[in-house]
Design an enzyme around this catalytic site. Structure first.
Site, PDB file in Angstrom:
ATOM      1  N   LYS A 184       0.838  -1.197   0.000  1.00  0.00           N
ATOM      2  CA  LYS A 184       0.000   0.000   0.000  1.00  0.00           C
ATOM      3  C   LYS A 184       0.871   1.243   0.000  1.00  0.00           C
ATOM      4  O   LYS A 184       1.877   1.307   0.699  1.00  0.00           O
ATOM      5  CB  LYS A 184      -0.931   0.026   1.225  1.00  0.00           C
ATOM      6  N   ARG A 187     -10.232  -1.198   7.873  1.00  0.00           N
ATOM      7  CA  ARG A 187      -9.322  -2.108   8.584  1.00  0.00           C
ATOM      8  C   ARG A 187      -8.799  -1.467   9.855  1.00  0.00           C
ATOM      9  O   ARG A 187      -8.525  -2.139  10.839  1.00  0.00           O
ATOM     10  CB  ARG A 187      -8.209  -2.607   7.671  1.00  0.00           C
TER      11      ARG A 187
END
Length: 334
Positions: free
Chosen positions: A72, A116
């Site tokens: 990411k 998340r």
């Protein structure tokens, strides 16, 4: 050479796919894998844009037994909403096939990051807060304020009272207006005038701001309170009076990241606490390697910096659901 196609997924594709209960399930599994030594996850790499009050981070990971890998790239620019009408946090995730190294999907990571991170807070409450917790003090009415509440409702199903404070009254009003219909009868949302009103006598405190100075004072925190610290995710950030940490049971999500950039980073640099004052990682509690809360009276603190493995497992969940629903756009890369 065989053609390589990559599934491109936008925020619009992703948002309807993620249920908080499912995100909590996969993130909890990732925490367990980390504690048992089955993940590769270097600490975040930071690039700082000091003159723009922002930073950029790269976060790779591989969960070996689950065979899930991703990287990411994510920013944090607290001035974005006011200056550019953009989110504070934006991200792109590349989900990788570990067998070949080929990208399976390139997807927006902004909503995934929000969900998340909320899930991690819910998991912390599951293991560290009192089971009969009913009053929540929420500091910060941004995106994390929203997903942290969704996660708590997934864990507790019903909360008597959620007190909401933010420096911006407009954000508080917007938060109450948006979240009240989602909560229904499961939680009563109350706007409060200051941080003290939010956290006094609360069972659970959640701090979700970009603050670089303490917002929650030691004398406001009652025995038995659990505190989830979300905002302190870069060097110099802190949301708690450091004296809270001197008599709390502290858990981090990752040793290296927390010491560098979590809620403990400033108190450690000032010598107010030492590494020995940190009890362990939340992952160890999830895996049953260390106990969580052991009495009603102890104050517990979870310092969340955000783990790349959380992104990887949530991205895989999105990818599988997108494939099943024939969502997204296929792009031929090679």
């Amino acid at each position: 050479m065989r053609r390589m196609r990559v599934l491109f997924l936008t925020e619009r594709n992703i948002k309807p796919l993620l249920l908080m209960s499912e995100v909590i399930e996969v993130v909890e599994a990732a925490f367990r894998e980390k504690a048992l030594g089955h993940v590769q996850m270097p600490p975040k790499i930071y690039v700082t844009y000091e003159k723009y009050n922002g930073d950029l981070r790269a976060m790779p990971s591989y969960l070996e037994r689950l065979d899930i890998s991703a990287v990411k790239v994510v920013n944090s620019h607290p001035d974005n909403p006011e200056k550019f009408k953009l989110p504070t946090v934006m991200a792109i995730i590349v989900l990788v096939d570990p067998r070949s190294g080929a990208p399976l999907s390139i997807m927006s990571g902004t909503w995934i990051t929000a969900m998340r991170t909320g899930a991690a807070g819910g998991i912390a409450a599951k293991y560290l807060a009192r089971r009969d917790s009913r009053v929540v003090g929420l500091i910060g009415a941004g995106m994390q304020g929203r997903t942290q509440l969704l996660a708590l409702l997934s864990i507790y199903e019903r909360l008597e009272e959620v007190r909401v404070w933010d420096r911006s009254e407009a954000r508080i009003k917007e938060y109450i207006s948006e979240m009240s219909p989602l909560c229904g009868e499961r939680a009563r949302l109350l706007p409060v005038k200051n941080a003290k009103e939010a956290v006094e006598d609360a069972d659970i405190i959640v701090t979700a701001t970009p603050s670089r100075k303490p917002l929650v004072s030691d004398e406001w925190v009652s025995e038995g309170t659990h505190i989830t610290c979300i905002g302190a995710d870069a060097p110099g950030k802190e949301e708690l009076d450091p004296h809270i940490l001197t008599h709390a049971k502290i858990y981090v999500d990752d040793w290296d990241q927390a010491l560098h950039s979590g809620e403990v980073n400033v108190p450690l640099s000032k010598g107010i606490i030492t590494k020995e004052d940190i009890y362990g990682e939340l992952c160890e509690v999830v895996a049953g390697l260390k106990p969580g809360r052991t009495s009603r009276e102890e104050i517990t603190v979870f310092s969340s910096t955000g783990l790349a493995i959380q992104d990887a497992v949530t991205a895989k969940l999105v990818y599988e659901k997108a494939l099943a629903g024939n969502l997204g756009q296929w792009i031929e890369m090679i």
